[in-house]
Motif scaffolding. Structure first.
Motif, PDB file in Angstrom:
ATOM      1  N   ARG A  58      27.812  42.170  46.122  1.00 11.62           N
ATOM      2  CA  ARG A  58      27.269  42.054  44.770  1.00 11.62           C
ATOM      3  C   ARG A  58      28.293  41.402  43.861  1.00 11.62           C
ATOM      4  N   GLY A  59      27.810  40.915  42.715  1.00 15.97           N
ATOM      5  CA  GLY A  59      28.705  40.294  41.753  1.00 15.97           C
ATOM      6  C   GLY A  59      29.637  41.290  41.100  1.00 15.97           C
ATOM      7  N   ARG A  60      30.827  40.806  40.774  1.00 15.73           N
ATOM      8  CA  ARG A  60      31.823  41.609  40.065  1.00 15.73           C
ATOM      9  C   ARG A  60      32.251  40.848  38.820  1.00 15.73           C
ATOM     10  N   ALA A  61      32.932  41.539  37.941  1.00 14.53           N
ATOM     11  CA  ALA A  61      33.296  40.977  36.640  1.00 14.53           C
ATOM     12  C   ALA A  61      34.018  39.636  36.743  1.00 14.53           C
ATOM     13  N   GLY A  62      34.806  39.416  37.756  1.00 17.16           N
ATOM     14  CA  GLY A  62      35.557  38.177  37.882  1.00 17.16           C
ATOM     15  C   GLY A  62      34.784  37.030  38.518  1.00 17.16           C
ATOM     16  N   ASP A  63      33.592  37.276  39.021  1.00 14.57           N
ATOM     17  CA  ASP A  63      32.810  36.246  39.708  1.00 14.57           C
ATOM     18  C   ASP A  63      32.101  35.348  38.693  1.00 14.57           C
ATOM     19  N   ARG A  64      32.154  34.044  38.933  1.00 15.21           N
ATOM     20  CA  ARG A  64      31.545  33.083  37.997  1.00 15.21           C
ATOM     21  C   ARG A  64      30.046  33.309  37.832  1.00 15.21           C
ATOM     22  N   LEU A  65      29.325  33.518  38.922  1.00 11.49           N
ATOM     23  CA  LEU A  65      27.878  33.732  38.815  1.00 11.49           C
ATOM     24  C   LEU A  65      27.577  35.011  38.047  1.00 11.49           C
ATOM     25  N   TYR A  66      28.340  36.048  38.299  1.00 12.18           N
ATOM     26  CA  TYR A  66      28.115  37.302  37.597  1.00 12.18           C
ATOM     27  C   TYR A  66      28.400  37.146  36.101  1.00 12.18           C
ATOM     28  N   ARG A  67      29.488  36.463  35.749  1.00 14.49           N
ATOM     29  CA  ARG A  67      29.837  36.255  34.348  1.00 14.49           C
ATOM     30  C   ARG A  67      28.781  35.418  33.624  1.00 14.49           C
ATOM     31  N   ALA A  68      28.080  34.572  34.362  1.00 13.97           N
ATOM     32  CA  ALA A  68      27.087  33.671  33.738  1.00 13.97           C
ATOM     33  C   ALA A  68      25.704  34.293  33.621  1.00 13.97           C
ATOM     34  N   ARG A  69      25.521  35.526  34.048  1.00 16.23           N
ATOM     35  CA  ARG A  69      24.172  36.100  34.140  1.00 16.23           C
ATOM     36  C   ARG A  69      23.426  36.077  32.812  1.00 16.23           C
ATOM     37  N   ARG A  70      24.060  36.401  31.708  1.00 18.82           N
ATOM     38  CA  ARG A  70      23.373  36.400  30.405  1.00 18.82           C
ATOM     39  C   ARG A  70      23.230  34.988  29.855  1.00 18.82           C
ATOM     40  N   THR A  71      24.232  34.165  30.102  1.00 17.58           N
ATOM     41  CA  THR A  71      24.175  32.777  29.637  1.00 17.58           C
ATOM     42  C   THR A  71      23.010  32.049  30.293  1.00 17.58           C
ATOM     43  N   LEU A  72      22.757  32.349  31.566  1.00 12.16           N
ATOM     44  CA  LEU A  72      21.647  31.709  32.275  1.00 12.16           C
ATOM     45  C   LEU A  72      20.306  32.028  31.622  1.00 12.16           C
TER      46      LEU A  72
END
Length: 191
Positions: A58-72
């Motif tokens: 699963r995504g973690r705080a440091g992962d680019r995809l996870y960090r982009a979840r709200r921006t997407l």
């Protein structure tokens, strides 16, 4: 009252099957909030699937995809410069192509609903639906599922009445359009 002609569908299978049994002649229609919500859910499912495929977890705080979840899930016209750059960097990675494709569909859907002109909104929505009628490439399972929903006859009806409703609301709700549009928009009764 002759009976229920339309019933609001939220995308959940339980109410759909119950309503189908109890209201066999009524058509399910999905309001714009739930259409956009469903598209956002599919975008998020795609993001999570790609995250798991790349990292095996699963995504973690440091992962680019996870960090982009709200921006997407932010409309392209509302992105800050920093958010736009973050997405540009994210989409530069070929491994994120499925997420970029899902984001594009989501943005087109939002654009159709946000347009000020009802005729243009209907045209944009119809173009999106027509493009999804074509074969959606393999590897885009979430978009294939979304396409099945958007292509349904119930949503073809939605495109028409939602655009009429928006035009009526923007005109201040005056005139004979209210008589023709409001009962369909409320999805309640047949004369």
């Amino acid at each position: 009252m002759g009976g229920l002609r339309w019933w609001p569908w939220t995308g959940s299978p339980g109410p759909e099957s119950a309503a189908g049994e109890e209201l066999p002649k009524a058509r399910a229609v999905m309001d714009p909030f739930h259409v956009v919500s469903l598209a956002g859910d599919k975008l998020d499912e795609c993001r999570r699937r790609i995250q798991r495929a790349i990292t095996g977890r699963r995504g973690r705080a440091g992962d680019r995809l996870y960090r982009a979840r709200r921006t997407l899930l932010t409309g392209a016209g509302l992105l800050t410069d920093a958010q736009a750059e973050r997405l540009e960097a994210l989409f530069a990675d070929d491994r994120h192509a499925a997420v970029q494709a899902a984001w594009g569909v989501y943005q087109r859907l939002i654009q159709a609903y946000r347009t000020e002109e009802a005729g243009l909104g209907k045209y944009l929505m119809q173009r999106l639906i027509d493009s999804l009628r074509q074969a959606v490439p393999d590897g885009l399972e979430e978009i294939q599922t979304l396409a099945k929903t958007l292509i349904s006859p119930e949503l073809a009806h939605l495109v028409s009445w939602w655009m009429l409703w928006r035009a009526w609301v923007r005109s201040g709700g005056s005139g004979s359009a209210a008589v023709r549009v409001c009962p369909a928009m409320l999805m309640v009764m047949v004369r």
